[in-house]
Design a protein around this motif. Structure first.
Motif, PDB file in Angstrom:
ATOM      1  N   PHE A 140       0.846  -1.194   0.000  1.00 43.44           N
ATOM      2  CA  PHE A 140       0.000   0.000   0.000  1.00 43.44           C
ATOM      3  C   PHE A 140       0.880   1.242   0.000  1.00 43.44           C
ATOM      4  O   PHE A 140       1.987   1.249   0.537  1.00 43.44           O
ATOM      5  CB  PHE A 140      -0.979   0.019   1.179  1.00 43.44           C
ATOM      6  N   THR A 141       0.372   2.294  -0.644  1.00 46.86           N
ATOM      7  CA  THR A 141       1.050   3.591  -0.686  1.00 46.86           C
ATOM      8  C   THR A 141       0.145   4.629  -0.042  1.00 46.86           C
ATOM      9  O   THR A 141      -1.030   4.766  -0.409  1.00 46.86           O
ATOM     10  CB  THR A 141       1.379   4.000  -2.133  1.00 46.86           C
ATOM     11  N   MET A 142       0.713   5.354   0.906  1.00 49.88           N
ATOM     12  CA  MET A 142      -0.089   6.301   1.678  1.00 49.88           C
ATOM     13  C   MET A 142      -0.553   7.468   0.805  1.00 49.88           C
ATOM     14  O   MET A 142       0.169   7.942  -0.072  1.00 49.88           O
ATOM     15  CB  MET A 142       0.725   6.813   2.862  1.00 49.88           C
ATOM     16  N   PRO A 143      -1.763   7.984   1.067  1.00 51.31           N
ATOM     17  CA  PRO A 143      -2.331   9.076   0.256  1.00 51.31           C
ATOM     18  C   PRO A 143      -1.942  10.450   0.811  1.00 51.31           C
ATOM     19  O   PRO A 143      -1.431  10.575   1.922  1.00 51.31           O
ATOM     20  CB  PRO A 143      -3.836   8.843   0.410  1.00 51.31           C
ATOM     21  N   GLY A 144      -2.190  11.491   0.017  1.00 55.74           N
ATOM     22  CA  GLY A 144      -2.084  12.862   0.487  1.00 55.74           C
ATOM     23  C   GLY A 144      -0.720  13.287   0.971  1.00 55.74           C
ATOM     24  O   GLY A 144      -0.606  14.038   1.949  1.00 55.74           O
ATOM     25  N   LEU A 145       0.324  12.841   0.290  1.00 55.50           N
ATOM     26  CA  LEU A 145       1.681  13.131   0.768  1.00 55.50           C
ATOM     27  C   LEU A 145       2.071  14.580   0.497  1.00 55.50           C
ATOM     28  O   LEU A 145       1.842  15.116  -0.585  1.00 55.50           O
ATOM     29  CB  LEU A 145       2.681  12.204   0.084  1.00 55.50           C
ATOM     30  N   LEU A 146       2.674  15.212   1.499  1.00 58.67           N
ATOM     31  CA  LEU A 146       3.246  16.544   1.392  1.00 58.67           C
ATOM     32  C   LEU A 146       4.551  16.565   2.169  1.00 58.67           C
ATOM     33  O   LEU A 146       4.739  15.771   3.103  1.00 58.67           O
ATOM     34  CB  LEU A 146       2.292  17.607   1.968  1.00 58.67           C
ATOM     35  N   GLU A 147       5.446  17.448   1.797  1.00 58.63           N
ATOM     36  CA  GLU A 147       6.670  17.600   2.582  1.00 58.63           C
ATOM     37  C   GLU A 147       6.305  17.975   4.018  1.00 58.63           C
ATOM     38  O   GLU A 147       5.491  18.867   4.248  1.00 58.63           O
ATOM     39  CB  GLU A 147       7.572  18.658   1.953  1.00 58.63           C
ATOM     40  N   GLY A 148       6.908  17.294   4.973  1.00 55.79           N
ATOM     41  CA  GLY A 148       6.623  17.560   6.382  1.00 55.79           C
ATOM     42  C   GLY A 148       5.506  16.719   6.965  1.00 55.79           C
ATOM     43  O   GLY A 148       5.226  16.799   8.170  1.00 55.79           O
ATOM     44  N   CYS A 149       4.848  15.890   6.127  1.00 58.40           N
ATOM     45  CA  CYS A 149       3.728  15.091   6.629  1.00 58.40           C
ATOM     46  C   CYS A 149       4.213  13.932   7.494  1.00 58.40           C
ATOM     47  O   CYS A 149       5.408  13.630   7.576  1.00 58.40           O
ATOM     48  CB  CYS A 149       2.888  14.570   5.474  1.00 58.40           C
ATOM     49  N   ILE A 150       3.295  13.288   8.156  1.00 61.12           N
ATOM     50  CA  ILE A 150       3.558  12.090   8.954  1.00 61.12           C
ATOM     51  C   ILE A 150       2.613  11.002   8.475  1.00 61.12           C
ATOM     52  O   ILE A 150       1.419  11.249   8.260  1.00 61.12           O
ATOM     53  CB  ILE A 150       3.362  12.361  10.456  1.00 61.12           C
ATOM     54  N   ILE A 151       3.152   9.804   8.273  1.00 61.01           N
ATOM     55  CA  ILE A 151       2.306   8.662   7.935  1.00 61.01           C
ATOM     56  C   ILE A 151       2.319   7.685   9.106  1.00 61.01           C
ATOM     57  O   ILE A 151       3.310   7.585   9.838  1.00 61.01           O
ATOM     58  CB  ILE A 151       2.768   7.965   6.642  1.00 61.01           C
ATOM     59  N   GLU A 152       1.221   7.009   9.279  1.00 67.68           N
ATOM     60  CA  GLU A 152       1.109   6.062  10.391  1.00 67.68           C
ATOM     61  C   GLU A 152       0.222   4.905   9.965  1.00 67.68           C
ATOM     62  O   GLU A 152      -0.817   5.109   9.335  1.00 67.68           O
ATOM     63  CB  GLU A 152       0.516   6.757  11.618  1.00 67.68           C
ATOM     64  N   TYR A 153       0.662   3.705  10.263  1.00 69.42           N
ATOM     65  CA  TYR A 153      -0.142   2.540   9.922  1.00 69.42           C
ATOM     66  C   TYR A 153       0.017   1.476  11.000  1.00 69.42           C
ATOM     67  O   TYR A 153       0.999   1.435  11.750  1.00 69.42           O
ATOM     68  CB  TYR A 153       0.237   1.969   8.544  1.00 69.42           C
TER      69      TYR A 153
END
Length: 667
Positions: A140-153
């Motif tokens: 899976f590839t996380m949505p809504g990516l922007l510089e400075g974002c955080i992903i969590e799963y």
């Protein structure tokens, strides 16, 4: 003092607020962080990495394994977006031997107008791919990516197996906080080993705790009137607890010529060693590489397939009918498999659909191709056997396990000589196997069932030779002709790149400002037994550097290496050149009319560690004509960290001589 106390309280408050690692509790402070606090160069970091492994119990299945994963990653810039794709490898042989992912939830967090925005991972962005008959990948590839974002799963892998995958405690990016728990019932016992190649040593905590399970069973009684009785019983046992809780784990340092950096990750291997029942009887499950090789050889999809030859007899009989020597038979059969059976990019040590089907369909996995090659060579009378290998991406296993091998090649033993073959790549030739397969040793399995380790490291030198002649034009621009010869792995790399003529020219022209390449001719790209031959003409618009009335000429022009790749003061991992190599540059040129040499570099011959590497620089002048020969030989492919400082100095001397200038003055 009061101010210090207030600042301290505020700092503690800030940290406690910003470091809440409960799923979904991402703070503004985490999102506002513009760079990593201890390594400003990284483009991403694990804020939190947790894995919790335990063995739940139910009456139908007994003990099974749960692997709970929770990861929170901070992405600082666009280069860090690669960490937003997660791949989960799952074993999938059949319905009873299958791992599955459950309870997946994932969000991307961004800061919009001062508020935390959550973007949920949708089910249509989750994909599964069957790699071969034993493995599949969930991606899976996380949505809504922007510089400075955080992903969590967060997710759970449900597994019916008692074997535990290696605990990977280090990544290519820093890990701010790591929590790993492995909780196993007392009945299942594991040996532990920390990767000896890793430079970061974890602190492992071990303890025990009590656990109670309840079992209910139903019984029926009566004749005309049936009644059901439920009996509930309890059993207590001890659990063994392994914990690795650590902060600020550094990322792996990328260093030139590291080869496979994953081999140096900090990880803990857990080998399922023995079962101790409630009656205290012990049954050992620890195994050896010899036993694993023996079991694979008995498998119908491995050793069983090697016994079948009817499907190819007619083809091979016709192919070798007029040949007598074993070397000619080997080459004919090897080339036949290379050119007729296409690799489907699946790896594995067992055939996927049987060799007969792969032969008919002209496509198969790596075992289909190379086991077929073994079978055909045996039929032709050669002493051919399969070799089990762990590829570089699979790592060097720390304990003997079935998954320790994921690839198979062919070996032909001829007196004291062993010839390695991999027919999956149409660009290889005997004793030139793909670089990703060269991973320490492989296990050779003979037809009689015996097995032994064999070295996979190449013995033959791969050569890159350049012969060039050039002259100066009236405007001091330079024109000349060059011929390049590449053998063995140098030739394989060229063939694998499969560049167009225009791409080759562009690659050459990028080496020097003002360089123009013309009349390029490339030979032997399809003739694997012959070296690659490149010839071309070149022109350099801006020739020697002019200072006052003198010319400063780098005689090797654009053929030399301008910079030392070894710039670190110290090194954590060995320098791995993979294969022994020899780079030789020979140039001949005539001085421009009206100039003589004021300064000519001295010849040099230097050796590193008694010939593990050597360099010679020989320059000869006859009137206004010069010939320069520079040769760099790397004879030992692995330079250990303890020798790095001396090797760096040796290599810097090479670079300095490559770039040393001849000074010319007017007569």
């Amino acid at each position: 003092m009061k101010k210090i106390a207030i600042i301290t309280i505020l700092l503690i408050s800030y940290l406690s607020h910003s470091q809440n690692f409960k799923f979904g509790k991402v703070s503004k402070e985490e999102l506002q962080q513009e760079e990593h606090p201890t390594n400003s160069d990284v483009n991403a970091a694990f804020l939190f990495k947790k894995q919790y492994i335990n063995f739940p119990f139910n009456e139908n299945d007994g003990f099974t394994q749960d692997i709970k994963v929770h990861e929170r990653v901070k992405i600082y810039d666009k280069e860090g977006f690669e960490w937003a794709t997660k791949k989960i490898q799952l074993y999938d042989e059949n319905s009873s031997k299958r791992q599955k992912v459950v309870n997946l939830k994932a969000y991307t967090y961004t800061l919009v107008n001062g508020k935390v925005k959550k973007t949920k991972l949708k089910s249509e962005s989750v994909f599964e791919k069957k790699n071969n008959q034993y493995w599949r990948t969930k991606t899976f590839t996380m949505p809504g990516l922007l510089e400075g974002c955080i992903i969590e799963y967060e997710y759970v892998i449900k597994s019916p197996f008692l074997s535990i995958d290696d605990l990977v405690l280090q990544e290519e990016i820093p890990i701010n906080k790591l929590e790993f728990d492995v909780i196993t019932p007392e009945y299942f016992n594991y040996n532990k080993l920390v990767n000896p190649k890793s430079s970061y040593i974890p602190k492992i905590q071990e303890s025990k705790r009590r656990r109670k399970e309840t079992i209910s069973s139903k019984s029926r009684s009566g004749n005309r009137t049936v009644s059901s009785t439920t009996t509930i019983s309890n059993f207590d046992f001890t659990e063994n607890v392994i914990k690795v809780y650590q902060d600020d784990i550094p990322g792996l340092t990328k260093e030139p010529y590291t080869n496979n950096i994953d081999s140096y990750k900090t990880k803990v291997a857990l080998e399922y060693a023995y079962f101790r029942g409630r009656d205290s009887k012990v049954k050992s499950y620890a195994t050896t590489w010899e036993k694993i090789a023996e079991n694979i050889n008995k498998n119908e999809n491995f050793g069983g397939e090697l016994k079948k030859n009817k499907y190819f007899k007619e083809v091979i009989d016709n192919l070798i009918s007029e040949t007598k020597s074993n070397s000619e038979k080997l080459n004919l059969i090897f080339n036949y498999v290379q050119n007729n059976i296409k690799w489907n990019d699946f790896v594995g040590v067992l055939t996927s659909k049987g060799l007969k089907s792969a032969f008919k369909d002209k496509v198969g996995n790596i075992a289909d191709i190379n086991l077929m090659l073994v079978s055909m060579l045996r039929y032709a009378g050669l002493n051919a056997n399969p070799v089990l290998v762990s590829t570089k991406s699979n790592g060097v296993p720390l304990f003997p396990t079935q998954s320790g091998f994921n690839y198979v090649i062919c070996a032909v033993e001829d007196t004291d000589n062993v010839i390695l073959l991999d027919a999956s790549n149409p660009n290889t030739k005997p004793n030139i196997i793909p670089e990703f397969v060269i991973n320490w040793k492989g296990r050779l399995i003979r037809e009689n069932g015996s097995s032994t380790w064999i070295d996979l490291n190449p013995k033959n030198i791969s050569k890159s030779m350049i012969l060039a002649n050039y002259h100066f034009n009236e405007d001091l621009s330079i024109s000349g002709k060059a011929r390049e010869v590449k053998t063995n792995y140098e030739a394989l790399s060229f063939r694998d790149d499969n560049l167009s003529s225009q791409s080759i020219i562009q690659k050459l022209e990028n080496k020097h400002l003002g360089l123009t390449i013309s009349n390029l001719e490339v030979k032997n790209t399809k003739s694997k037994s012959k070296p690659i031959l490149n010839s071309y003409e070149f022109n350099i618009e801006n020739g020697p550097e002019v200072i006052a009335d003198k010319l400063y000429l780098s005689p090797l022009l654009f053929f030399n290496q301008k910079e030392n790749p070894f710039i670190q003061d110290t090194r954590l991992y060995p320098v791995d050149f993979v294969f022994p190599r020899s780079n030789k540059i020979t140039v001949g040129f005539e001085l421009p009319e009206g100039y003589i040499a004021e300064f000519v570099p001295e010849k040099a011959m230097v050796s590193f560690n008694d010939g593990e590497a050597s360099f010679s620089y020989l320059i000869k002048q006859t009137a206004n004509n010069f010939q320069l020969i520079a040769t760099l030989d790397i004879n030992k492919t692995l330079i250990l960290p303890k020798d790095y400082e001396n090797f760096k100095s040796f290599y810097q001397l090479v670079i300095d001589k490559y770039n040393e200038k001849i000074v010319l003055k007017k007569q």
